[in-house]
Design an enzyme around this catalytic site. Structure first.
Site, mmCIF file in Angstrom:
data_model
loop_
_atom_site.group_PDB
_atom_site.id
_atom_site.type_symbol
_atom_site.label_atom_id
_atom_site.label_comp_id
_atom_site.label_asym_id
_atom_site.label_seq_id
_atom_site.Cartn_x
_atom_site.Cartn_y
_atom_site.Cartn_z
ATOM 1 N N ASP A 148 -0.902 11.175 13.956
ATOM 2 C CA ASP A 148 -1.745 10.769 12.825
ATOM 3 C C ASP A 148 -2.429 9.441 13.138
ATOM 4 O O ASP A 148 -2.518 8.557 12.283
ATOM 5 C CB ASP A 148 -0.918 10.669 11.552
ATOM 6 C CG ASP A 148 -1.791 10.638 10.292
ATOM 7 O OD1 ASP A 148 -2.959 11.087 10.368
ATOM 8 O OD2 ASP A 148 -1.318 10.172 9.238
ATOM 9 N N GLY A 176 0.823 -1.201 0.000
ATOM 10 C CA GLY A 176 0.000 0.000 0.000
ATOM 11 C C GLY A 176 0.853 1.246 0.000
ATOM 12 O O GLY A 176 2.085 1.184 -0.030
ATOM 13 N N GLY A 227 1.237 8.650 3.270
ATOM 14 C CA GLY A 227 1.643 10.018 3.014
ATOM 15 C C GLY A 227 3.124 10.165 2.730
ATOM 16 O O GLY A 227 3.544 11.045 1.972
#
Length: 511
Positions: free
Chosen positions: A138, A19, A22
């Site tokens: 995050d 995957g 950011g």
């Protein structure tokens, strides 16, 4: 260009893409030196052109150092870091399981005991990070994975800011670090005082979503979302479901306080509060697979709070070297078995086991755990686990095979006996000598004299291994007498047992 088969640092072979995030993109890989699966994270192509390269490189390198500092089972282990061409990379533990985004999408709102148990584990990670002066910044469902054994892993500390540095506003493209849906008000305002309580706010958003099925605030764009965090009233979980304890609802409201000072003092405080709702017996999830799969041989594991339902939420990512993503055929099963044997010929036992496990997770539900082809593949898988030294998983896998082979072919089938013998071998390797001897004794009672000779040899070795050397000598002397009575004095097997007895004698004399 990165692709399956690319080798990094003459050691890591990329197998399939996992995957993107950011900061970079992630590949599953294989560590040829240590025969284990890994994840390899690369700096996103072109990222260094979009911002000051020095800052980007510094941030990426800091990710390796930050994550490596967190010695916690809920944080993926960092194995290595380096440069490949123009790309920086980090080699990390490959974490199997289900992203929380998928968990909610597939199951909807989760039972309260699950949410409490999951939340407590996240708090445990945050407490360790905050104690090391690290803030995640995050935390969100896409950075959380629930593994097959129920262990929660917190991913991507790469956007964390070290509290005692002057880099709290470090960005890649000029945007505030974080994800708007889960961003604390002070973080949305770009405050320089973003600290551990910003992670607690994000935790409140995550817990709310796990209980309700949607995040606490919804908006059409990032700006609207940030406005919601700053100005909208704090929602109550109890408004969406009536089985949530009032105190848990109050805790989540406190976590979502606009003012950081209104939130709990620490992740450790939240951990202790969540424990009261994490029951000893966790209920099955609504859409969990109906039964445990031998293709994913996890024995009953425990949270810090109690046992987990077996195989409730395990998910496997497709291996590039295994069958294609479409429904696997039996030819695909045979192809992966052949591939695993070829890998084993190169002593790549861990990779061979991974290939078989991935295929079994897809093929076993289609053809059945007890179909002949699947049983053969499961036997291969168990054998590869033993060769890779994973005796605990191999033990569980062989025990499951005994049940299914017995149901399919009867208890006297040779494959059943072989699995029982391998169970004893695994038990001995794991230091479970009493259990191993009991397993071998049961087999010996069912074996004709000649077939029992190897079992008696193995029992003597285990007996000596637990310090009962004199008894082991007596067992070998009796065995040799029986072998000579049956075979005479010439067979090689007799010479091997004599050599074993002499070896044990030398060790005893030296000791």
């Amino acid at each position: 260009m990165l692709q399956a088969g690319t080798r990094i640092a003459d050691r890591y072979e990329l197998t399939y893409p996992v995957g993107s995030g950011g900061m970079g993109h992630v590949w599953a890989g294989y560590d040829e030196r240590l025969d284990r699966p890994v994840a390899v994270k690369f700096l996103k192509p072109g990222l260094a052109v979009e911002a000051d390269r020095h800052d980007v490189v510094e941030r990426f390198q800091r990710e390796a150092r930050i994550t490596a500092r967190l010695d916690h089972p809920g944080v993926p282990t960092v194995h290595d870091a380096g440069v490949f061409g123009d790309d920086l990379y980090i080699v990390m533990q490959l974490v199997p399981g289900t992203l929380f985004t998928d968990l909610v999408a597939e199951n909807g709102p989760l039972p309260v005991p699950w949410v409490a148990a999951i939340g407590a584990q996240i708090c445990s990670v945050l407490a360790a990070a905050h104690a090391a002066s690290l803030v995640h910044r995050d935390l969100k469902p896409n950075n959380l994975i629930l593994g097959p054994t129920g262990l929660v892993k917190v991913l991507d500390f790469g956007v964390a800011a070290v509290l005692d540095t002057d880099l709290p506003k470090l960005t890649v493209t000029g945007e505030t670090i974080g994800t708007p849906t889960y961003m604390a008000p002070e973080q949305a305002l770009g405050s320089s005082s973003v600290g551990p309580r910003a992670d607690l706010y994000a935790l409140g958003c995550v817990l709310y979503e796990l209980l309700v099925g949607d995040p606490p605030y919804l908006a059409d764009n990032a700006l609207g979302m940030l406005h919601q965090h700053l100005e909208s009233p704090i929602p109550h979980v109890a408004d969406s479901r009536d089985d949530v304890p009032a105190q848990l609802d109050k805790l989540i409201v406190t976590l979502l306080a606009k003012d950081p000072q209104g939130r709990p003092d620490s992740a450790a405080v939240v951990y202790r509060q969540l424990l009261q709702w994490a029951s000893a017996e966790l209920p099955d999830l609504a859409k969990a697979p109906p039964e445990h799969s031998a293709a994913d041989p996890t024995s009953p594991h425990r949270f810090p709070f109690g046992p987990l339902p077996r195989d409730t939420i395990a998910r496997a990512r497709p291996a590039a070297s295994a069958a294609p993503a479409s429904i696997p055929s039996l030819n695909d099963v045979h192809a992966v078995r052949a591939q695993a044997l070829a890998l084993a010929d190169d002593d790549r036992f861990g990779q061979a086991a991974d290939a078989l496990q991935t295929m079994l997770r897809r093929a076993a539900p289609i053809y059945g755990q007890r179909s002949p082809e699947i049983l053969e593949a499961r036997l291969d898988y168990a054998g590869m686990l033993m060769l890779a030294g994973d005796f605990r998983t191999a033990l569980v896998t062989f025990e499951q095979l005994i049940t299914d082979l017995t149901a399919q072919y009867g208890p006297e089938h040779q494959a059943v006996r072989e699995c029982r013998l391998q169970v004893a071998t695994c038990q001995a390797e794991l230091g479970e000598a009493t259990e191993a001897l009991r397993t071998l004794q049961d087999l010996l009672r069912e074996s004709p004299d000649a077939e029992g000779f190897p079992l008696r040899t193995q029992m003597a070795v285990i007996t000596a291994g637990v310090g009962q050397v004199d008894e082991a000598f007596q067992q070998l002397d009796a065995l040799l007498a029986d072998m000579r009575s049956m075979f005479g004095t010439d067979p090689m097997e007799i010479a091997e047992v004599e050599a074993l007895r002499d070896h044990l004698r030398r060790l005893a004399d030296e000791g």
